[in-house]
Scaffold this motif. Structure first.
Motif, PDB file in Angstrom:
ATOM      1  N   CYS A   8       0.853  -1.194   0.000  1.00  0.00           N
ATOM      2  CA  CYS A   8       0.000   0.000   0.000  1.00  0.00           C
ATOM      3  C   CYS A   8       0.889   1.245   0.000  1.00  0.00           C
ATOM      4  O   CYS A   8       1.843   1.347   0.769  1.00  0.00           O
ATOM      5  N   VAL A  17      -4.279  -8.647  -3.961  1.00  0.00           N
ATOM      6  CA  VAL A  17      -5.215  -8.273  -5.017  1.00  0.00           C
ATOM      7  C   VAL A  17      -5.530  -9.557  -5.765  1.00  0.00           C
ATOM      8  O   VAL A  17      -4.649 -10.175  -6.355  1.00  0.00           O
ATOM      9  N   GLN A  22     -11.220  -5.577  -9.921  1.00  0.00           N
ATOM     10  CA  GLN A  22     -10.851  -4.400 -10.706  1.00  0.00           C
ATOM     11  C   GLN A  22      -9.406  -3.986 -10.413  1.00  0.00           C
ATOM     12  O   GLN A  22      -8.664  -3.610 -11.321  1.00  0.00           O
ATOM     13  N   ARG A  23      -8.996  -4.075  -9.167  1.00  0.00           N
ATOM     14  CA  ARG A  23      -7.615  -3.727  -8.806  1.00  0.00           C
ATOM     15  C   ARG A  23      -6.618  -4.667  -9.464  1.00  0.00           C
ATOM     16  O   ARG A  23      -5.548  -4.249  -9.869  1.00  0.00           O
ATOM     17  N   TYR A  24      -6.959  -5.937  -9.547  1.00  0.00           N
ATOM     18  CA  TYR A  24      -6.091  -6.924 -10.199  1.00  0.00           C
ATOM     19  C   TYR A  24      -5.896  -6.538 -11.662  1.00  0.00           C
ATOM     20  O   TYR A  24      -4.782  -6.535 -12.175  1.00  0.00           O
ATOM     21  N   ARG A  26      -6.269  -3.568 -13.049  1.00  0.00           N
ATOM     22  CA  ARG A  26      -5.473  -2.339 -13.127  1.00  0.00           C
ATOM     23  C   ARG A  26      -3.998  -2.625 -12.912  1.00  0.00           C
ATOM     24  O   ARG A  26      -3.138  -2.039 -13.565  1.00  0.00           O
ATOM     25  N   PHE A  35      -1.091   2.195  -5.599  1.00  0.00           N
ATOM     26  CA  PHE A  35      -2.091   1.246  -5.127  1.00  0.00           C
ATOM     27  C   PHE A  35      -2.236   1.378  -3.628  1.00  0.00           C
ATOM     28  O   PHE A  35      -1.251   1.493  -2.914  1.00  0.00           O
ATOM     29  N   GLU A  38      -7.696  -1.480   0.865  1.00  0.00           N
ATOM     30  CA  GLU A  38      -9.105  -1.092   0.987  1.00  0.00           C
ATOM     31  C   GLU A  38      -9.311  -0.115   2.144  1.00  0.00           C
ATOM     32  O   GLU A  38     -10.051   0.854   2.025  1.00  0.00           O
ATOM     33  N   ASP A  41      -7.897   3.319   1.166  1.00  0.00           N
ATOM     34  CA  ASP A  41      -8.717   3.849   0.085  1.00  0.00           C
ATOM     35  C   ASP A  41     -10.029   4.408   0.634  1.00  0.00           C
ATOM     36  O   ASP A  41     -10.465   5.499   0.252  1.00  0.00           O
TER      37      ASP A  41
END
Length: 57
Positions: A8, A17, A22-24, A26, A35, A38, A41
């Motif tokens: 992070c 991830v 979606q993060r994977y 990206r 990155f 969670e 974020d």
């Protein structure tokens, strides 16, 4: 299930991830160099909403 362990950019903790997220996607496409986990974020998102609402009230 495949996953990547990413550090992070805010709290410097490792997080996973998972494939299909979606993060994977990206991360695989390298569309974003920053990155966050969670938790970080969510905190950043809530701080931005609070700041927006306090300045527009």
């Amino acid at each position: 299930m495949q996953y990547y362990e990413i550090i992070c950019s805010s709290c410097k903790q490792k997080f996973k991830v998972y494939e299909g997220s979606q993060r994977y996607r990206r991360f695989k496409e390298k569309t974003n160099k920053i990155f966050r986990c969670e938790s970080c974020d969510s905190k950043i998102r809530m701080d931005a909403i609070k700041n927006f609402l306090s300045t527009h009230s």
